[in-house]
Motif scaffolding. Structure first.
Motif, PDB file in Angstrom:
ATOM      1  N   ILE A  48       0.860  -1.181   0.000  1.00 27.11           N
ATOM      2  CA  ILE A  48       0.000   0.000   0.000  1.00 27.11           C
ATOM      3  C   ILE A  48       0.900   1.234   0.000  1.00 27.11           C
ATOM      4  CG2 ILE A  48      -1.842   1.239   1.175  1.00 27.11           C
ATOM      5  CD1 ILE A  48      -2.608  -1.556   0.118  1.00 27.11           C
ATOM      6  N   ILE A  49       0.829   1.994  -1.064  1.00 28.33           N
ATOM      7  CA  ILE A  49       1.694   3.165  -1.220  1.00 28.33           C
ATOM      8  C   ILE A  49       0.909   4.439  -0.928  1.00 28.33           C
ATOM      9  CG2 ILE A  49       3.078   4.502  -2.864  1.00 28.33           C
ATOM     10  CD1 ILE A  49       3.681   1.846  -4.292  1.00 28.33           C
ATOM     11  N   ILE A  55       2.894   2.329 -11.137  1.00 23.95           N
ATOM     12  CA  ILE A  55       4.064   2.083 -11.982  1.00 23.95           C
ATOM     13  C   ILE A  55       5.291   2.616 -11.257  1.00 23.95           C
ATOM     14  CG2 ILE A  55       5.171   2.654 -14.191  1.00 23.95           C
ATOM     15  CD1 ILE A  55       2.361   2.843 -15.410  1.00 23.95           C
ATOM     16  N   GLU A  56       6.410   1.899 -11.389  1.00 23.88           N
ATOM     17  CA  GLU A  56       7.596   2.214 -10.590  1.00 23.88           C
ATOM     18  C   GLU A  56       8.853   2.245 -11.454  1.00 23.88           C
ATOM     19  OE1 GLU A  56       8.242   0.646  -6.346  1.00 23.88           O
ATOM     20  OE2 GLU A  56       9.320  -0.803  -7.578  1.00 23.88           O
ATOM     21  N   LEU A  57       9.684   3.259 -11.217  1.00 26.81           N
ATOM     22  CA  LEU A  57      10.999   3.350 -11.841  1.00 26.81           C
ATOM     23  C   LEU A  57      12.036   3.200 -10.733  1.00 26.81           C
ATOM     24  CD1 LEU A  57      12.697   3.989 -14.415  1.00 26.81           C
ATOM     25  CD2 LEU A  57      12.592   6.397 -13.743  1.00 26.81           C
ATOM     26  N   VAL A  58      12.924   2.219 -10.880  1.00 27.90           N
ATOM     27  CA  VAL A  58      13.891   1.899  -9.824  1.00 27.90           C
ATOM     28  C   VAL A  58      15.312   2.000 -10.362  1.00 27.90           C
ATOM     29  CG1 VAL A  58      14.696   0.143  -8.201  1.00 27.90           C
ATOM     30  CG2 VAL A  58      12.266   0.292  -8.761  1.00 27.90           C
ATOM     31  N   VAL A  89      13.901   5.238  -5.910  1.00 31.79           N
ATOM     32  CA  VAL A  89      12.655   4.643  -6.370  1.00 31.79           C
ATOM     33  C   VAL A  89      11.644   5.764  -6.639  1.00 31.79           C
ATOM     34  CG1 VAL A  89      10.715   3.143  -5.774  1.00 31.79           C
ATOM     35  CG2 VAL A  89      13.038   2.503  -5.111  1.00 31.79           C
ATOM     36  N   LEU A  90      11.083   5.751  -7.832  1.00 28.54           N
ATOM     37  CA  LEU A  90      10.059   6.727  -8.203  1.00 28.54           C
ATOM     38  C   LEU A  90       8.757   5.973  -8.484  1.00 28.54           C
ATOM     39  CD1 LEU A  90      10.467   9.804 -10.498  1.00 28.54           C
ATOM     40  CD2 LEU A  90       8.477   8.329 -10.751  1.00 28.54           C
ATOM     41  N   GLN A  91       7.721   6.305  -7.748  1.00 29.57           N
ATOM     42  CA  GLN A  91       6.427   5.640  -7.908  1.00 29.57           C
ATOM     43  C   GLN A  91       5.374   6.657  -8.336  1.00 29.57           C
ATOM     44  OE1 GLN A  91       6.285   4.106  -3.905  1.00 29.57           O
ATOM     45  NE2 GLN A  91       7.020   2.088  -4.512  1.00 29.57           N
ATOM     46  N   MET A  92       4.607   6.297  -9.367  1.00 31.17           N
ATOM     47  CA  MET A  92       3.575   7.176  -9.908  1.00 31.17           C
ATOM     48  C   MET A  92       2.190   6.724  -9.456  1.00 31.17           C
ATOM     49  SD  MET A  92       5.165   7.430 -13.758  1.00 31.17           S
ATOM     50  CE  MET A  92       6.365   6.083 -13.642  1.00 31.17           C
ATOM     51  N   ARG A  93       1.334   7.662  -9.174  1.00 35.65           N
ATOM     52  CA  ARG A  93      -0.017   7.324  -8.729  1.00 35.65           C
ATOM     53  C   ARG A  93      -0.705   6.380  -9.712  1.00 35.65           C
ATOM     54  NH1 ARG A  93      -2.595  10.166  -4.606  1.00 35.65           N
ATOM     55  NH2 ARG A  93      -1.500  12.033  -3.846  1.00 35.65           N
ATOM     56  N   PHE A 105      -2.083   7.931 -12.814  1.00 38.22           N
ATOM     57  CA  PHE A 105      -1.167   8.821 -13.513  1.00 38.22           C
ATOM     58  C   PHE A 105      -1.306   8.691 -15.027  1.00 38.22           C
ATOM     59  CE2 PHE A 105       2.990  10.000 -15.272  1.00 38.22           C
ATOM     60  CZ  PHE A 105       3.227  11.213 -14.641  1.00 38.22           C
ATOM     61  N   LEU A 106      -1.305   7.452 -15.526  1.00 32.03           N
ATOM     62  CA  LEU A 106      -1.399   7.208 -16.962  1.00 32.03           C
ATOM     63  C   LEU A 106      -2.728   7.698 -17.514  1.00 32.03           C
ATOM     64  CD1 LEU A 106      -0.418   5.938 -19.618  1.00 32.03           C
ATOM     65  CD2 LEU A 106      -1.315   3.751 -18.817  1.00 32.03           C
ATOM     66  N   HIS A 107      -3.796   7.373 -16.839  1.00 31.85           N
ATOM     67  CA  HIS A 107      -5.131   7.700 -17.343  1.00 31.85           C
ATOM     68  C   HIS A 107      -5.395   9.201 -17.329  1.00 31.85           C
ATOM     69  CE1 HIS A 107      -9.546   8.183 -17.224  1.00 31.85           C
ATOM     70  NE2 HIS A 107      -9.551   7.095 -17.989  1.00 31.85           N
ATOM     71  N   ASP A 108      -5.052   9.852 -16.229  1.00 31.05           N
ATOM     72  CA  ASP A 108      -5.403  11.262 -16.074  1.00 31.05           C
ATOM     73  C   ASP A 108      -4.488  12.206 -16.835  1.00 31.05           C
ATOM     74  OD1 ASP A 108      -7.387  10.401 -14.438  1.00 31.05           O
ATOM     75  OD2 ASP A 108      -6.449  11.034 -12.562  1.00 31.05           O
ATOM     76  N   LEU A 109      -3.202  11.881 -16.894  1.00 31.22           N
ATOM     77  CA  LEU A 109      -2.254  12.839 -17.459  1.00 31.22           C
ATOM     78  C   LEU A 109      -1.777  12.472 -18.864  1.00 31.22           C
ATOM     79  CD1 LEU A 109      -0.605  15.405 -16.929  1.00 31.22           C
ATOM     80  CD2 LEU A 109       1.175  13.985 -15.931  1.00 31.22           C
ATOM     81  N   ILE A 110      -1.635  11.194 -19.154  1.00 32.55           N
ATOM     82  CA  ILE A 110      -0.994  10.772 -20.399  1.00 32.55           C
ATOM     83  C   ILE A 110      -1.984  10.493 -21.522  1.00 32.55           C
ATOM     84  CG2 ILE A 110       0.582   9.102 -21.435  1.00 32.55           C
ATOM     85  CD1 ILE A 110       1.885  10.851 -19.325  1.00 32.55           C
ATOM     86  N   LEU A 111      -3.029   9.730 -21.223  1.00 32.19           N
ATOM     87  CA  LEU A 111      -3.919   9.243 -22.271  1.00 32.19           C
ATOM     88  C   LEU A 111      -4.591  10.349 -23.065  1.00 32.19           C
ATOM     89  CD1 LEU A 111      -5.696   6.170 -20.619  1.00 32.19           C
ATOM     90  CD2 LEU A 111      -3.822   6.179 -22.262  1.00 32.19           C
ATOM     91  N   SER A 112      -4.896  11.453 -22.431  1.00 35.37           N
ATOM     92  CA  SER A 112      -5.681  12.503 -23.086  1.00 35.37           C
ATOM     93  C   SER A 112      -4.849  13.464 -23.926  1.00 35.37           C
ATOM     94  CB  SER A 112      -6.451  13.304 -22.022  1.00 35.37           C
ATOM     95  OG  SER A 112      -5.549  13.887 -21.094  1.00 35.37           O
ATOM     96  N   ILE A 113      -3.516  13.322 -23.927  1.00 38.65           N
ATOM     97  CA  ILE A 113      -2.655  14.273 -24.633  1.00 38.65           C
ATOM     98  C   ILE A 113      -1.939  13.574 -25.785  1.00 38.65           C
ATOM     99  CG2 ILE A 113      -0.713  15.868 -24.395  1.00 38.65           C
ATOM    100  CD1 ILE A 113      -1.448  16.166 -21.453  1.00 38.65           C
ATOM    101  N   PRO A 114      -2.228  13.944 -27.042  1.00 35.88           N
ATOM    102  CA  PRO A 114      -1.631  13.273 -28.207  1.00 35.88           C
ATOM    103  C   PRO A 114      -0.105  13.297 -28.211  1.00 35.88           C
ATOM    104  CG  PRO A 114      -3.437  14.702 -28.876  1.00 35.88           C
ATOM    105  CD  PRO A 114      -3.177  15.003 -27.432  1.00 35.88           C
TER     106      PRO A 114
END
Length: 286
Positions: free
Chosen positions: A7-8, A35-38, A85-89, A92-101
């Motif tokens: 649980i993050i 999603i996590e970048l390590v 370690v970088l963890q994204m909500r 994150f993908l749905h709200d910020l990435i998907l809607s921007i071409p």
């Protein structure tokens, strides 16, 4: 040894978190929807992402997708270890990435991250520098820095897919619970004589059924997996300055010549060559 859901928690009004955890002595096999970048920096370590179990030397940069089981990357490391370690909500993908071409390449990167992606070379170097640079920036600047990092990763050719199929938790939860029992047995018995009949009985399978199951899960025979685990452990003991002979018998091999041959097959170096190179690197860095 059952797989755990982590649980993050995030700070209010922040889309991601960047921190340096330390769980060296803890076997934390877990998953989470984020999603996590390590980035991990150590002389030698083991990565376990989905079905992939492999080793890294010096450092590793990994992008791990949502709900992909993985082991903490500092587990068992006895030398100095640094982690970012970088963890994204989760959204994150749905709200910020998907809607921007303009973020189409980043979208494809994050969608592919469920395979577990390991980055090397100039990509790794540049991304690590940017990770350090955004640690002390304000919220907006750090978010822009994160988008730059994702863009670099999305266009990189210095990338290796660790798994060839979907290993997210919803796909193989029951199997991974059983694999946890097997992994625990190997960890506790690798220095003795792990018995395939004994572990098959433990997980309620006949020996032939267990062998088929294990090969399907790991792409290795049980014997090959145990030997691979022994070699990984041997590298850790060599870095603690044990002699080659001591390490050979300490990790369960009965023949020094066979140990030397197998070690070179796995690492490209003899145990003596490995020890000389990496211990000298440690001394130089002090």
């Amino acid at each position: 040894m059952k797989i755990q859901k982590e649980i993050i928690e995030f700070e209010k009004d922040k889309s991601f978190k960047l921190f340096s955890p330390s769980l060296k002595n803890c076997f934390f096999w877990h998953y989470h929807p984020e999603i996590e970048l390590v980035y991990v920096e150590a002389s030698k370590g083991i990565r376990h992402v989905g079905k992939d179990i492999s080793s890294f030397v010096d450092s590793d940069l990994l992008l791990i997708g949502s709900n992909v089981p993985h082991l903490n990357f500092d587990y068992g490391i006895q030398t100095e270890c640094k982690q970012l370690v970088l963890q994204m909500r989760e959204n994150f993908l749905h709200d910020l990435i998907l809607s921007i071409p303009e973020f189409e390449t980043i979208k494809k990167l994050l969608e592919k991250s469920h395979l577990g992606l390991s980055f090397s070379g100039k990509t790794k170097q540049t991304v690590v520098e940017k990770l350090h640079s955004i640690k002390d920036k304000n919220t907006f600047e750090s978010l822009i820095g994160l988008m730059e990092i994702l863009q670099i990763l999305a266009h990189s050719t210095e990338v290796k897919e660790l798994n060839s199929e979907d290993t997210r938790i919803k796909w193989f939860l029951n199997d991974k619970i059983r694999m946890g029992t097997i992994y625990s047995y190997i960890h506790e018995n690798y220095d003795k004589k792990p018995n395939v009949n004994e572990i098959a009985q433990t997980v309620s399978l006949s020996t032939p059924a267990f062998c088929r199951y294990f090969k399907k899960q790991t792409n290795m025979t049980f014997t090959d997996f145990v030997n691979n685990y022994r070699i990984n452990q041997a590298q850790i003991f060599l870095l603690k300055d044990y002699s080659v002979t001591e390490v050979c018998f300490h990790v369960g091999f009965e023949s020094l010549s066979y140990f030397n041959k197998l070690f070179k097959h796995h690492t490209g170096k003899t145990p003596s060559e490995f020890k000389k190179k990496h211990l000298s690197n440690i001394v130089e860095s002090i």
